[in-house]
Design an enzyme around this catalytic site. Sequence first.
Site, PDB file in Angstrom:
ATOM      1  N   ARG A 119      -4.342  -5.717   5.159  1.00  0.00           N
ATOM      2  CA  ARG A 119      -3.412  -6.727   4.672  1.00  0.00           C
ATOM      3  C   ARG A 119      -3.690  -8.085   5.318  1.00  0.00           C
ATOM      4  O   ARG A 119      -4.176  -8.164   6.456  1.00  0.00           O
ATOM      5  CB  ARG A 119      -1.962  -6.311   4.957  1.00  0.00           C
TER       6      ARG A 119
ATOM      7  N   THR B  52       3.273   3.932  -9.680  1.00  0.00           N
ATOM      8  CA  THR B  52       2.824   2.535  -9.666  1.00  0.00           C
ATOM      9  C   THR B  52       2.931   1.853 -11.020  1.00  0.00           C
ATOM     10  O   THR B  52       2.355   2.300 -12.011  1.00  0.00           O
ATOM     11  CB  THR B  52       1.370   2.388  -9.148  1.00  0.00           C
TER      12      THR B  52
ATOM     13  N   LYS C 150      -1.998  11.344  -1.799  1.00  0.00           N
ATOM     14  CA  LYS C 150      -2.046  10.206  -2.712  1.00  0.00           C
ATOM     15  C   LYS C 150      -3.508   9.919  -3.059  1.00  0.00           C
ATOM     16  O   LYS C 150      -4.315   9.633  -2.176  1.00  0.00           O
ATOM     17  CB  LYS C 150      -1.391   8.976  -2.074  1.00  0.00           C
TER      18      LYS C 150
ATOM     19  N   ARG D 132      12.363   8.198  -1.946  1.00  0.00           N
ATOM     20  CA  ARG D 132      11.096   7.905  -1.248  1.00  0.00           C
ATOM     21  C   ARG D 132      11.316   6.830  -0.188  1.00  0.00           C
ATOM     22  O   ARG D 132      11.907   5.785  -0.453  1.00  0.00           O
ATOM     23  CB  ARG D 132      10.044   7.430  -2.249  1.00  0.00           C
TER      24      ARG D 132
END
Length: 582
Positions: free
Chosen positions: A183, A384, A326, A141
Amino acid sequence: MAVISPRIHVPALKIPNSSQGRPFAIDNSCGLLRDFSAVSPETRSLIIKDGGKRYLSKRLNVSSMKMADRYQSTDQVPTRDPSDHQFTPHFGSQMGDKHLMETLATSNPQRKTKIVCTIGPSTSTREMIWKLADAGMNVARLNMSHGDHASHQKTIDLVKEYNAQSQDNVIAIMLDTKGPEVRSGDLPQPIMLKAGQEFTFTIRRGVNSENVVSVNYDDFVNDVEEGDTLLVDGGMMCLAVKSKTLDSVTCEVIDGGELKSRRHLNVRGKSATLPSITEKDWEDIKFGVDNNVDFYAVSFVKDAKVVHELKDYLKSCGADIHVIVKIESADSIPNLQSIISASDGAMVARGDLGAELPIEEVPLLQEEIITRCRSMGKPVIVATNMLESMINHPTPTRAEVSDIAIAVREGTDAIMLSGETAHGKYPLKAVKVMHTVALRTETTLINGSRLTVATSTFQSHMGTMFAFHATTMANTLGTPIIVFTRTGSMAILLSHYRPFAPIFAFTNVERIKHRLALYHGVHPIYMHFSNDAEETFTKALSCLLSQGLMKGGEQVTLVQSGTQPIWRKESSHHIQVRNVQG
């Protein structure tokens, strides 16, 4: 050889002579041949003698069975239509043959659940990628939230080099888009936030002090309201919104911690109004097209429109890249069915999902997403925090081990490592732990209940019904499956029915070999197909023998079916059970 017509009728199955030392029996639950070489005599329901010409009922601990009387004078073996919901072959439970399923599950130690590894500073060298592949990595990934195109290009080139050199393994490449992440800005040094402290986030660029830091999202102020809960890094720190101005949001620290540069921010129960595919994502997607990656993992997908937009773009580029959505935003949950249906697979991204929704909902949503993907024949990845503690420690917590086992038992195609392999101290140990736990858990899945999830999915399609029956036969006889494919379709269908033994998928298309690396239980092998079917079959068996994947004297279920005919008429589908000559 058995030829199955659209009515799912199996004529003239050739039964091996019992004098060869392998006793067979008819299983009343599914009407197919059953290998009882690993079962105690007390549980044998019907011994077949004289090469299958004469049946002797020896029903000891099972209720009376009339099948022997009905079929004494014929070689025909009955089957049932999978549309009959009574037809749920729980091997080992209905017939009391738990020992047989344990033998099937443990006789071949190949892991079926695939492992996705995120490549980062800890693993971006040639040596580490080779070691990750040897330890069990199936998919590499690329996290586009970190690094640049030059660093990711290096990883792609190394993975392709490995694939070119490896004869018995393949690593697929997955490009994971950054998505519309909110962020915090860069800090010269971390800031320690304490409970009760006032702290401010501002949309003014380049601001950083002990009490104020910038964010990268201009609509941040508009997306939050007084009373909202703001989470940093998925909940590692928690702040309550107290007030806001035109360019700033003032909060009270509820749960403190160390705030570092570029930390991920979520508002509990809300998703950012940013588009799912940002300008940066489109640049990264084009980079993936140029490098012919195998999969995109698209972040923060909220509806099916995003998936269709990306697929239209890929079609216009002539790019054959599968799209994995996702599931990580609150807005995606009401649209799960349409999102997964439009995609080629899904990832349960539990970090952001647990930040935007109540954390107690995450395990329930994980199970639901896996079930939906299984029912629609789409691969699913659980991601995760699976071995988060191994970023800094050489052994996992017991809870992490249980987390992997639960995902495997729920039927996921793949499990993923993020920081554990990207920047962790023990990337190889993390992969080995994931491999060992998944493999051990798979050996306990002796009950056929996993088959029933996908049973009612494709009843109107011949190929999919055939995949179900091929899986049933392979499980009954305790054999691995060989399938020849140019598109991957039959290998994928077989994967979703979760046969107990491996699926050896031979293909003459390198692209398909890479793609199949993600699918549960599929061992893809590249091989040139000759015009002579028998020559190709023999070559495939020789390949498995030379790689130690099979032994002489074992049996294999050979499947010919799918969207593109190979050495057969388009209207016919075949299953053969063959002895492997050592």
